[in-house]
Design an enzyme around this catalytic site. Structure first.
Site, PDB file in Angstrom:
ATOM      1  N   HIS A  44      12.435 152.897  53.667  1.00  0.00           N
ATOM      2  CA  HIS A  44      12.720 152.350  52.275  1.00  0.00           C
ATOM      3  C   HIS A  44      12.156 153.069  51.201  1.00  0.00           C
ATOM      4  O   HIS A  44      12.254 152.532  49.887  1.00  0.00           O
ATOM      5  CB  HIS A  44      12.258 150.910  52.443  1.00  0.00           C
ATOM      6  CG  HIS A  44      10.753 150.671  52.499  1.00  0.00           C
ATOM      7  ND1 HIS A  44       9.750 150.429  53.740  1.00  0.00           N
ATOM      8  CD2 HIS A  44       9.927 150.488  51.580  1.00  0.00           C
ATOM      9  CE1 HIS A  44       8.727 150.236  53.332  1.00  0.00           C
ATOM     10  NE2 HIS A  44       8.813 150.434  52.173  1.00  0.00           N
ATOM     11  N   ASP A  77      13.491 151.619  59.694  1.00  0.00           N
ATOM     12  CA  ASP A  77      12.712 152.002  58.508  1.00  0.00           C
ATOM     13  C   ASP A  77      11.883 153.264  58.899  1.00  0.00           C
ATOM     14  O   ASP A  77      10.601 153.045  58.578  1.00  0.00           O
ATOM     15  CB  ASP A  77      11.835 150.713  58.018  1.00  0.00           C
ATOM     16  CG  ASP A  77      11.367 151.090  56.498  1.00  0.00           C
ATOM     17  OD1 ASP A  77      11.852 151.950  55.860  1.00  0.00           O
ATOM     18  OD2 ASP A  77      10.258 150.210  56.414  1.00  0.00           O
ATOM     19  N   SER A 110       3.127 151.566  51.902  1.00  0.00           N
ATOM     20  CA  SER A 110       4.216 151.757  52.660  1.00  0.00           C
ATOM     21  C   SER A 110       4.580 153.154  53.187  1.00  0.00           C
ATOM     22  O   SER A 110       4.377 154.095  52.450  1.00  0.00           O
ATOM     23  CB  SER A 110       5.710 151.289  51.820  1.00  0.00           C
ATOM     24  OG  SER A 110       5.600 149.922  51.830  1.00  0.00           O
TER      25      SER A 110
END
Length: 810
Positions: free
Chosen positions: A622, A665, A760
């Protein structure tokens, strides 16, 4: 001073078909007993020693200990209930289970516990006594019935169970109230259930605990040694209302088992407290308010919170009124709240007799620390070591020095105030050969720690080592040194640490031995009298000595210096702060050398990543949603500060992007040129394919992400988080079934510590034996550092085959 043991390779002795007698014993490595009544014998194996214990006629043998290198057997009348356990090197203690048990099976014919009062509270008469009652059963008439002291027994196979003659002249005998052993039934919530039921309530067959098929899970028996996760038997390792198991049905992950409750009262759980001791499982005070000031909901109520932590499901946890309790093994007492917006919280319980440990106040504005470029190591015998290593040579977690579970001991901070016995950190309070600790494995009392001796320059600031590329597999050099525990050492040292010459392995003088000879171990290199390690002793190479009064001793063989930087081994020791990237602490500069800052082509940090080889970075898919073009991204390596980059930082363009084909992901970035591996830039190690991190494993996250007003913004931060087994994480009150098998959870359920936006794609690494392994890629969460909402990470092990394939073919 107590002596200690090194790990023994029990498989050397437990031959197929000969191990059954040992099933009747509890074994503890590195333990001995202060014994008054004992015999010292020679035995060629553990089984032979056990046979001598069984055959003993002069006293009741309750335990024996076996010295492997000396082939010495000591049989004893005492066990841990009547004597003190101490540590001893190269010894395994075996205690008969029947004499440790305080419960009965069936009618208690074989009960050998120490209960000596009847159900009406009358003290038992000694079986050998004739007053006040002349006995029909005595040690002389029934020598095999265990009629010792005044303990309850069942010599006549009475259907009502163990009994005794009483000291009350008006009552000749009375029955004893002995609880049932949890084999055919369960007490409380079945936390100690030890039976063999292996089907669920709906009749599904249980999956074996050591299997990862059809359901991968984190309840790995070796990581939960005190939970008795045998075969596929129903167990309760995580505080459910009753035992359960993973099922062999691919469509049903787990289910509760139908274990009947025992009809006898449960065994005592030990003393109760009005203050906090340990994790508060025996707290019985009246605090009924959470840390945030919310009033607790009554345990018997289902409004506003619906739950299954009820007095009926947890009958032994004293879930009275709305008082804070810890029925399910949480880290502290807690309760459901009467606030419909806050499901549950921990409670603030005053500690028993000691103030809370203060945490170091970290200066958020401090510049990067000039930390020495060193591994965590110790000088001399390690008495001065004050590092934070808490893992043994075999990867076991250390027991806290202030804890008596699972091992009772006297090496406490109070008894050794100058030894630095903080938390569960490796120390050497008794001048042993190196730092050690008690372990959290009930069957291994203690082990040496996974630390090496400092070289002459380690421990002071030194010039950075030369730049080198990643190594191939290490091979021994011609130097007289060893790798690891020295099992492969083939050098020519032939004297012990005290300078005593070694006895030749083929010789039987001055010490006789039969296990470690050139004939029995032809591949162990037992030539002449050279130091060797044929049994994988974690203490390193050793030998039998030429001193008739010293059977064997260790040799002083140094570790071989690594010629390059290995994956997962930082050259700066991480801080490993125990605090709660939000609520963590500023990392030691360059202590997480695989950390990547993923940036836009204009230099703005927006995601993290992990260097896994000189040309490859792993991140979250992502993070790459805004642009499919590699030219949109670049990576920064070796940085500690997010903005004011240091001179040594490496900035490399991205040449290719690879998204995981099933849309997980996770993504790979190929760099336009290989990173230069230095002391500040080192890859993390990849896990084995499909490896599952055990629940409660302490791991680390790092990043420069959003800190929500906490300290340290702009500097690399770290936080220590426990892995939460997916079964627990998917409970209604946590993430309610959202976590997939290709993901893992980690976090403090109380909140306060988490990875946030900007983190992230960054790493979650776990320490395994001697290196950090990349187990997770930061993926998603419900909010940031919220209570009951742990972070979710892509489980890297599920994608190792894909990762290696992409790297190999591109």
């Amino acid at each position: 001073m107590e002596h200690k043991e090194v790990v023994l390779l029990l498989l050397l002795f437990l031959k197929s078909g000969q191990g059954e007698p040992l099933d009747d014993y509890v074994n503890t490595q590195g333990a001995s007993l202060f014994s008054v009544t004992k015999k010292q014998l020679r035995a060629g194996s553990i089984e032979e020693c056990a046979a001598k214990c069984e055959e003993e006629k002069e006293f009741t043998c309750r335990a024996f200990q076996y010295h492997s290198k000396e082939q010495q057997c000591v049989i004893m009348a005492e066990n841990r209930k009547s004597s003190i356990i101490i540590r001893m090197r190269d010894v395994v203690l075996f205690e008969k289970k029947v004499y440790l048990s305080e419960c009965k099976t069936g009618n208690g014919k074989n009960y050998r516990g120490t209960m000596s009062k009847t159900k009406n509270g009358i003290t038992c008469q000694k079986w050998s006594s004739t007053s006040p009652h002349r006995p029909r059963f005595s040690p002389a008439t029934h020598p095999s019935e265990g009629l010792e002291e005044n303990y309850c027994r069942n010599p006549d196979n009475d259907a009502q169970g163990p009994w005794c003659y009483t000291t009350d002249p008006e009552h000749r005998y009375d029955y004893c109230d002995i609880p049932e052993c949890e084999e055919a039934c369960m007490h409380c919530s079945g936390e100690n259930y030890d039976g063999k039921i292996s089907k669920t309530m709906s009749g599904l067959e249980c999956q074996a605990w050591d299997s990862q098929s059809p359901h991968a899970h984190g309840y790995i028996p070796s990581k939960f040694p005190n939970k008795n996760l045998k075969k596929n038997y129903c167990r309760n390792p995580d505080g459910e209302p009753r035992p359960w198991c993973f099922t062999t049905d691919p469509n049903k992950r787990w289910e509760l088992c139908d274990i009947p409750r025992c009809t006898t009262p449960p065994p005592s759980s030990g003393p109760t407290y009005q203050c906090l001791k340990g994790t508060g499982e025996n707290y019985r005070g009246n605090v009924a308010v959470t840390v945030s000031g919310h009033t607790c909901q009554r345990w018997s109520a289902q409004t506003p919170q619906t739950h299954n932590r009820t007095p009926e499901n947890f009958p032994c946890k004293n879930l009275d009124e709305n008082y804070c309790r810890n029925p399910d093994g949480e880290k502290a007492p807690w309760c459901y709240t009467t606030n419909s917006q806050v499901r549950w919280e921990y409670c603030k319980i005053p500690s028993c007799g000691s103030s809370p440990v203060s945490t170091e106040q970290l200066d958020p504005t401090a510049p990067p620390e000039l930390t020495p470029v060193v591994q965590d190591c110790y000088h001399g015998d390690g008495q001065s070591y004050r590092g934070t290593s808490s893992t043994t040579t075999t990867g076991k977690k250390c027991q806290s020095w202030s804890s008596m579970t699972p091992h009772w001991h006297q090496k406490t901070p109070e008894n050794y105030p100058d030894a630095g016995l903080t938390m569960n950190y490796c120390r050497n309070p008794d001048a042993d050969k190196g730092p050690w600790c008690f372990t959290t494995d009930p069957s291994v009392r203690w082990e040496y720690c996974n630390l090496k001796k400092c070289s002459g320059t380690e421990g002071s600031v030194v010039a950075p080592p030369p730049v080198v590329q990643l190594p191939n597999v290490e091979t021994p050099s011609e130097e007289d040194c060893m790798f690891g525990n020295g099992k492969g050492y083939r050098g020519k040292r032939a004297t012990t640490v005290t300078g005593t010459p070694c006895q030749e392995w083929a010789a039987q003088e001055p010490h006789r031995h039969s296990i470690f000879t050139p004939q029995t171990n032809p591949r162990a290199g037992l030539e002449k009298n050279y130091c060797r390690n044929p049994d994988g002793d974690e203490g390193g190479p050793w030998c039998y000595t030429t001193n008739p009064r010293k059977h064997y001793d260790y040799c002083d063989v140094p570790q071989c210096a690594s010629s390059s930087f290995d994956c997962g081994k930082p050259q700066v020791e991480p801080k490993k702060c125990p605090g709660r990237v939000v609520g963590g602490c500023v990392a030691n500069a360059h202590s997480w050398p695989w950390q990547v800052s993923l940036r836009t082509r204009f230099g703005t940090h927006f995601c993290g990543g992990t260097l896994i080889s000189p040309e490859w970075v792993l991140t979250a898919a992502h993070c790459l949603e805004k642009s499919p073009r590699p030219s949109s991204y670049k990576v920064i390596l070796g940085a500690h500060q997010e903005v004011n980059l240091e001179p040594h930082v490496q900035e490399i363009e991205v040449s290719r992007l690879f998204l995981e084909p099933t849309r997980a992901d996770i993504a790979l970035l190929k760099l336009s040129s290989p990173a230069v591996i230095t002391d500040k830039v080192i890859p993390a190690c990849l896990p084995s394919p499909n490896y599952v991190v055990a629940g409660r494993t302490e791991c680390f996250i790092t990043g420069w992400g959003e800190t929500q007003g906490t300290f340290g913004a702009g500097l690399l931060k770290e936080a220590q988080l426990p892995v939460i087994e997916n079964k627990v994480c998917n409970r209604y009150e946590f993430l309610n079934g959202r976590v997939k098998s290709t993901e893992l959870c980690a976090g403090h359920l109380a909140g306060g510590t988490d990875s946030c936006q900007g983190d992230s794609g960054g790493p979650l690494v776990c320490f395994e034996k001697d290196k950090y392994i990349l187990q997770g890629v930061t993926s998603w969460g419900l909010g940031c550092a919220r209570p009951n909402k742990p972070g979710v990470y892509v489980r890297v092990s599920r994608f190792v085959t894909w990762i290696e394939g992409v790297m190999r073919n591109n």
